[in-house]
Design a protein around this motif. Sequence first.
Motif, short mmCIF file in Angstrom:
data_model
loop_
_atom_site.label_atom_id
_atom_site.label_comp_id
_atom_site.label_asym_id
_atom_site.label_seq_id
_atom_site.Cartn_x
_atom_site.Cartn_y
_atom_site.Cartn_z
N LYS A 44 0.68 -1.08 -0.07
CA LYS A 44 0.10 0.03 0.03
C LYS A 44 0.77 1.40 -0.17
O LYS A 44 0.60 2.31 -0.71
CB LYS A 44 -0.91 -0.05 1.46
CG LYS A 44 -1.85 1.06 1.44
CD LYS A 44 -3.04 1.17 0.48
CE LYS A 44 -4.06 2.43 0.79
NZ LYS A 44 -4.78 2.50 -0.10
N TRP B 163 -1.00 -4.35 -11.00
CA TRP B 163 -0.97 -5.06 -9.84
C TRP B 163 0.33 -4.95 -9.25
O TRP B 163 1.44 -5.10 -9.59
CB TRP B 163 -1.37 -6.53 -10.15
CG TRP B 163 -2.68 -6.68 -10.87
CD1 TRP B 163 -3.72 -6.86 -9.98
CD2 TRP B 163 -2.87 -6.68 -12.26
NE1 TRP B 163 -4.81 -6.99 -10.97
CE2 TRP B 163 -4.22 -6.86 -12.17
CE3 TRP B 163 -2.09 -6.68 -13.15
CZ2 TRP B 163 -4.86 -6.96 -13.66
CZ3 TRP B 163 -2.69 -6.79 -14.61
CH2 TRP B 163 -4.34 -6.95 -14.64
N TYR C 235 -6.30 0.87 -5.19
CA TYR C 235 -7.41 -0.12 -4.59
C TYR C 235 -6.41 -1.17 -3.59
O TYR C 235 -5.43 -1.73 -4.55
CB TYR C 235 -8.15 -0.95 -5.66
CG TYR C 235 -9.06 0.10 -6.49
CD1 TYR C 235 -10.32 0.51 -6.00
CD2 TYR C 235 -8.68 0.54 -7.70
CE1 TYR C 235 -11.03 1.50 -6.61
CE2 TYR C 235 -9.31 1.39 -8.34
CZ TYR C 235 -10.37 2.03 -7.86
OH TYR C 235 -10.94 2.73 -8.50
N SER C 236 -6.83 -1.68 -2.53
CA SER C 236 -5.90 -2.77 -2.08
C SER C 236 -6.89 -3.53 -1.20
O SER C 236 -7.77 -3.61 -0.82
CB SER C 236 -5.05 -1.83 -1.07
OG SER C 236 -5.84 -1.30 0.00
N GLU C 237 -6.13 -4.94 -1.11
CA GLU C 237 -6.61 -6.07 -0.28
C GLU C 237 -5.36 -6.19 0.73
O GLU C 237 -4.69 -5.73 0.87
CB GLU C 237 -6.76 -7.37 -1.38
CG GLU C 237 -8.19 -7.05 -2.22
CD GLU C 237 -9.28 -6.68 -1.25
OE1 GLU C 237 -9.37 -7.74 -0.40
OE2 GLU C 237 -10.28 -6.24 -1.92
N VAL C 238 -5.67 -7.51 1.29
CA VAL C 238 -4.51 -7.59 2.07
C VAL C 238 -2.94 -7.70 1.83
O VAL C 238 -2.24 -7.24 2.33
CB VAL C 238 -4.86 -9.17 2.84
CG1 VAL C 238 -3.84 -9.46 3.95
CG2 VAL C 238 -6.21 -8.95 3.60
N ASP C 239 -2.93 -8.43 0.60
CA ASP C 239 -1.34 -8.38 0.27
C ASP C 239 -1.24 -8.05 -1.33
O ASP C 239 -0.02 -8.28 -1.88
CB ASP C 239 -1.02 -10.02 0.43
CG ASP C 239 -1.94 -11.02 -0.61
OD1 ASP C 239 -2.86 -10.49 -0.96
OD2 ASP C 239 -1.23 -12.27 -0.51
N THR C 240 -2.37 -7.45 -1.82
CA THR C 240 -2.23 -7.17 -3.30
C THR C 240 -2.80 -5.96 -3.48
O THR C 240 -3.82 -5.32 -2.78
CB THR C 240 -3.04 -7.98 -3.96
OG1 THR C 240 -2.63 -9.31 -4.04
CG2 THR C 240 -3.12 -7.44 -5.61
N TYR D 183 2.24 -6.98 -6.01
CA TYR D 183 2.32 -7.97 -4.97
C TYR D 183 4.05 -8.01 -4.55
O TYR D 183 4.78 -8.05 -5.56
CB TYR D 183 2.17 -9.53 -5.26
CG TYR D 183 1.32 -9.62 -6.75
CD1 TYR D 183 0.00 -9.84 -6.29
CD2 TYR D 183 1.74 -9.66 -7.90
CE1 TYR D 183 -0.98 -10.00 -7.38
CE2 TYR D 183 1.06 -9.73 -8.97
CZ TYR D 183 -0.31 -10.17 -8.69
OH TYR D 183 -1.14 -10.18 -9.81
#
Length: 110
Positions: A18, A56, A39-44, A58
Amino acid sequence: MTVPARSPSFIFDLFPAKDAAERLRIELATVHELDSRVYSEVDTVVLLIEGRLPVWGYASWWRWWSGQTTSKGRWIYACAPTVNAATAARLIVARYTELIAAQPPGTGRR
């Protein structure tokens, strides 16, 4: 174009992707004058560049479609390190420029 300052938050300490996305967003905005959303998720993390090019992130790499495919039709992805926002931005801008150039006349950048 003004770039809003990053608000202090513990979320950047928990998810380094992030933080890297925020640095890349600022680099794209200030140096290349391209708008992007994070836009974020836990690990991406996904950056959407000008609503046209998803990137993307990661671990330690940014990835985006290079515009090429294999002989079997699979997409080939380009990549850049997340630790160097300037290099990643330069490579992403080159791909974004290709996308804009490939559009039909009259449908350029907004």
